[in-house]
Design a protein around this motif. Sequence first.
Motif, PDB file in Angstrom:
ATOM      1  N   PHE A 187       0.758  -1.278   0.130  1.00 33.52           N
ATOM      2  CA  PHE A 187      -0.364   0.111   0.228  1.00 33.52           C
ATOM      3  C   PHE A 187       0.489   1.016  -0.306  1.00 33.52           C
ATOM      4  CE2 PHE A 187      -2.522   3.493   2.184  1.00 33.52           C
ATOM      5  CZ  PHE A 187      -3.421   3.039   1.408  1.00 33.52           C
ATOM      6  N   LEU A 188       1.967   1.107   1.279  1.00 33.30           N
ATOM      7  CA  LEU A 188       3.023   2.017   0.775  1.00 33.30           C
ATOM      8  C   LEU A 188       3.394   2.564  -0.577  1.00 33.30           C
ATOM      9  CD1 LEU A 188       4.495   1.954   4.576  1.00 33.30           C
ATOM     10  CD2 LEU A 188       2.368   3.731   3.564  1.00 33.30           C
ATOM     11  N   TYR A 189       3.963   1.658  -1.174  1.00 33.92           N
ATOM     12  CA  TYR A 189       4.559   1.677  -2.095  1.00 33.92           C
ATOM     13  C   TYR A 189       3.591   2.501  -3.500  1.00 33.92           C
ATOM     14  CZ  TYR A 189       7.436   0.148  -6.549  1.00 33.92           C
ATOM     15  OH  TYR A 189       7.481   0.343  -7.834  1.00 33.92           O
ATOM     16  N   ALA A 190       2.586   1.352  -3.229  1.00 32.34           N
ATOM     17  CA  ALA A 190       1.471   2.604  -4.302  1.00 32.34           C
ATOM     18  C   ALA A 190       1.197   4.194  -4.188  1.00 32.34           C
ATOM     19  CB  ALA A 190       0.204   1.494  -4.374  1.00 32.34           C
ATOM     20  N   LEU A 191       1.040   4.277  -2.444  1.00 30.65           N
ATOM     21  CA  LEU A 191       0.856   5.228  -2.194  1.00 30.65           C
ATOM     22  C   LEU A 191       1.624   6.082  -3.012  1.00 30.65           C
ATOM     23  CD1 LEU A 191      -1.022   7.507  -0.619  1.00 30.65           C
ATOM     24  CD2 LEU A 191       0.323   6.665   1.038  1.00 30.65           C
ATOM     25  N   GLU A 192       3.559   5.980  -2.367  1.00 26.81           N
ATOM     26  CA  GLU A 192       4.220   6.511  -2.788  1.00 26.81           C
ATOM     27  C   GLU A 192       4.577   7.021  -4.611  1.00 26.81           C
ATOM     28  OE1 GLU A 192       9.517   6.833  -2.696  1.00 26.81           O
ATOM     29  OE2 GLU A 192       7.722   5.672  -1.356  1.00 26.81           O
ATOM     30  N   ASN A 193       4.621   5.738  -5.712  1.00 23.55           N
ATOM     31  CA  ASN A 193       4.796   5.536  -6.432  1.00 23.55           C
ATOM     32  C   ASN A 193       3.323   5.363  -7.779  1.00 23.55           C
ATOM     33  OD1 ASN A 193       7.674   4.844  -6.623  1.00 23.55           O
ATOM     34  ND2 ASN A 193       6.808   3.270  -5.235  1.00 23.55           N
ATOM     35  N   SER A 194       2.402   5.677  -7.182  1.00 27.37           N
ATOM     36  CA  SER A 194       1.073   5.450  -7.680  1.00 27.37           C
ATOM     37  C   SER A 194       0.702   4.404  -8.721  1.00 27.37           C
ATOM     38  CB  SER A 194       1.349   7.466  -8.983  1.00 27.37           C
ATOM     39  OG  SER A 194       1.054   8.283  -8.072  1.00 27.37           O
ATOM     40  N   LYS A 195       1.258   3.649  -8.832  1.00 28.39           N
ATOM     41  CA  LYS A 195       1.235   2.041  -8.866  1.00 28.39           C
ATOM     42  C   LYS A 195       1.517   1.438  -8.416  1.00 28.39           C
ATOM     43  CE  LYS A 195       6.275   1.279 -10.795  1.00 28.39           C
ATOM     44  NZ  LYS A 195       6.382   1.719 -11.853  1.00 28.39           N
ATOM     45  N   PHE A 196       0.746  -0.331  -8.624  1.00 26.77           N
ATOM     46  CA  PHE A 196       0.608  -1.610  -7.505  1.00 26.77           C
ATOM     47  C   PHE A 196       2.265  -2.074  -7.972  1.00 26.77           C
ATOM     48  CE2 PHE A 196      -3.003   0.314  -6.248  1.00 26.77           C
ATOM     49  CZ  PHE A 196      -3.317   0.316  -4.405  1.00 26.77           C
ATOM     50  N   ARG A 197       2.629  -2.721  -7.476  1.00 24.20           N
ATOM     51  CA  ARG A 197       3.505  -3.710  -7.598  1.00 24.20           C
ATOM     52  C   ARG A 197       3.275  -5.257  -8.356  1.00 24.20           C
ATOM     53  NH1 ARG A 197       6.236  -2.953  -2.600  1.00 24.20           N
ATOM     54  NH2 ARG A 197       8.827  -2.124  -3.222  1.00 24.20           N
TER      55      ARG A 197
END
Length: 740
Positions: free
Chosen positions: A598-608
């Motif tokens: 969730f934090l990754y998507a929040l920062e990078n505007s995409k999900f792994r």
Amino acid sequence: MASFLDRFKSIINKSSQLTNINYNKAIYNWLGESIVWNPENDDSFITEGYRKNATVYSLINLITKAATTIPFQVYEIDNKNDYKRYKALTSGVIDSTTIQKAALLQKRSLIELSDTELHKILERPNPAQSYNAFITELISFGKLTGNRYIYGIGPESGPKVGKYSELYAMPSQIMEIISGGIMQPVQKYKIQYNGTYEIDAQDICHIKDFNPYYDGTGSHLYGQSPLQAGLRSLTTNNEAVQTGVKYLQNQTARGLLMSEEGDLNEVQAQQLKDKFRTQFQGSNNAGDVIITPKKLSWVNFGLNATDVSLIEQYDASVKDLCNIYNVPVQLLNNTDSASYNNMKEAKKALYQNAVIPELIKIKDELNRWLSPMYGDKLCIEFDFTVIPELQEESGKVVDQLSKAWWITPNEKREVMNYGVDQDDETLNDYYIPANLIPVKPNDIDAPIEPIDIDVNKFLSKKLVPGMTDVFTTIDEAESRAEELGGTGTHEHSFDGEVVYMPFKNHDDYKKAIEELKYYDDDDEVKKKEISERLKIALQNKIDDHNDKVGSDKDKRTTVGILFDVYERGIGAFSTNPTSVRPSVSTPQQWAMARVNSFLYALENSKFRGGKHDTDLLPEGHPMSSKDKPTEKNETFDTYPQTASNNAKRMIEWREKYGSQVQAGTATGWRRASMLANRAPLDIEMLNRIKSFFARHEGNQTIAERYKDTPWKDNGYVSWNLWGGTAMKDWVNKKVNQINE
């Protein structure tokens, strides 16, 4: 005579059928500004062929009925090179293997569109005709005369100038070409029918068959009728039937029985005839021996059908006509070679050799003449995947795809008509078998250098056998600490080696293990209590994250939001175990991994990987679903055009086969009508459609016993009344988006 300005306007119109001036001088040197006469009598082909000859009538109907079951689709060209490969692949003989390859190229090169102006004019070419009636006329005229003419009519003013609003298939036997001389061999078309009419060449799409007859008068501008090549076979067929009719109509006595010893008077002749009737006719006298006191002789009056070989000549002419139209003779009730396998292959050959080439010819000309009016990148394609005779058993297809490691899982899903899974990016990767090892000459010749290393140490597991949360590396212990909601590692000695455990000291580790018991309690109140250690772990993550994103409010978050994500991860571990990776062993580990994602998507505007918890993202975040509220009265009409085509095909089957189509409830047929007309669907309807497909899973394939008559397969028909697999994939995704 046309003015120079009129000629110039026609020359710059790219829809006109113009050729180079040097070519025109060579070919049309003797061509003046006059009518180009067609040396063939197209009217006789229609009268003597289609109207009087049962074989030609049957052949034309076989081709047109098969062609009308294949739906068209409008696409936008996205990759021209792949589109060229797609066209080359579909221009030859099409079979199940070709269809699979073409489907992959189509997905890479074309974008499917829906409800465009081009869709509308093809679905209803003119007020008096549907698409089926229009395409039937067009193909029929082409197969009889070698010429197909489409007349386009559009407004002369307004925003739609340059676009046709109506299309008509013109009767080819009354069409004449008017030449403009060397500069413009085809200037106009002339129609003589209840008067004389002239139409500009740019408003006519002339699709003609190859005609090699170049006589200098421009006669090759007309296509050659297939019946021109088979004229003698057509005449033989007609004459054989006519001779048989005359033979039946003009039957007389079989012959004359007369005496060789002298004349018989009228009374004696009648007595002899009566005696034959009473004593030697009938089943009781069959095979009896006739004895007469007089010497008689017999004179035959005529020959029967067998004697004149009418049947043999008729059968030979039927085969010739079938060859001309590339239709297997078995389809004309030829019982000599009509076994089940032969009929199955014959229907397949009908599509491959007669129907598909005809549709490709029409499609190419429409893409040259009609499609550019509605968009430079638009094109028309026919969906040959719906042809049952070209479909292999699904088991064979699955087996082939499972061995095709060079195709991504999403591409395999598209081949099987399941649609792309956009939520899982890993399905776009290539999965290569582990037993495929590249071998190169330089690899073989490379010297092997000895390495002084403790192999047993590297072969041992990182997690010490027989002990919980004890690792041989710092990274593994640190990772485990993070999963438990903490940080750091501490050391122990085991079997003479240094090992590592989570947390900075053992007391912190014990406290974390004790807190794990809280999640095994069934008390819902306790589950919602945030432990102090979890608060600290989440707060640490919040601090690190917010420091990275700075003051951007659309990327910042809070401990409360992260805890909601964490709780959902705990729930997903038990309610959706198939989504959990094999390396994850506890719900807390899975929940913390969800927080990190969730934090990754929040920062990078995409999900792994797959999307999740988009409703917890800030409203201004590009992936947030908060700004997309769904009202109960909202409707949706963006379902795939393939779903509409499936419903239309079922409706056409019912119109065509009548009582043979027994599938579907009243609700199902109403739903098919809505999809065919692209009516908007509300949320309640979407849920009903989703429920229907869930109850009828397995009906998407045709049962083996109905391979030749798919309209009798009740399950398959019902499945496609509701839009088929394309609708199922779309509605599942749409309902899930709404529920999120």
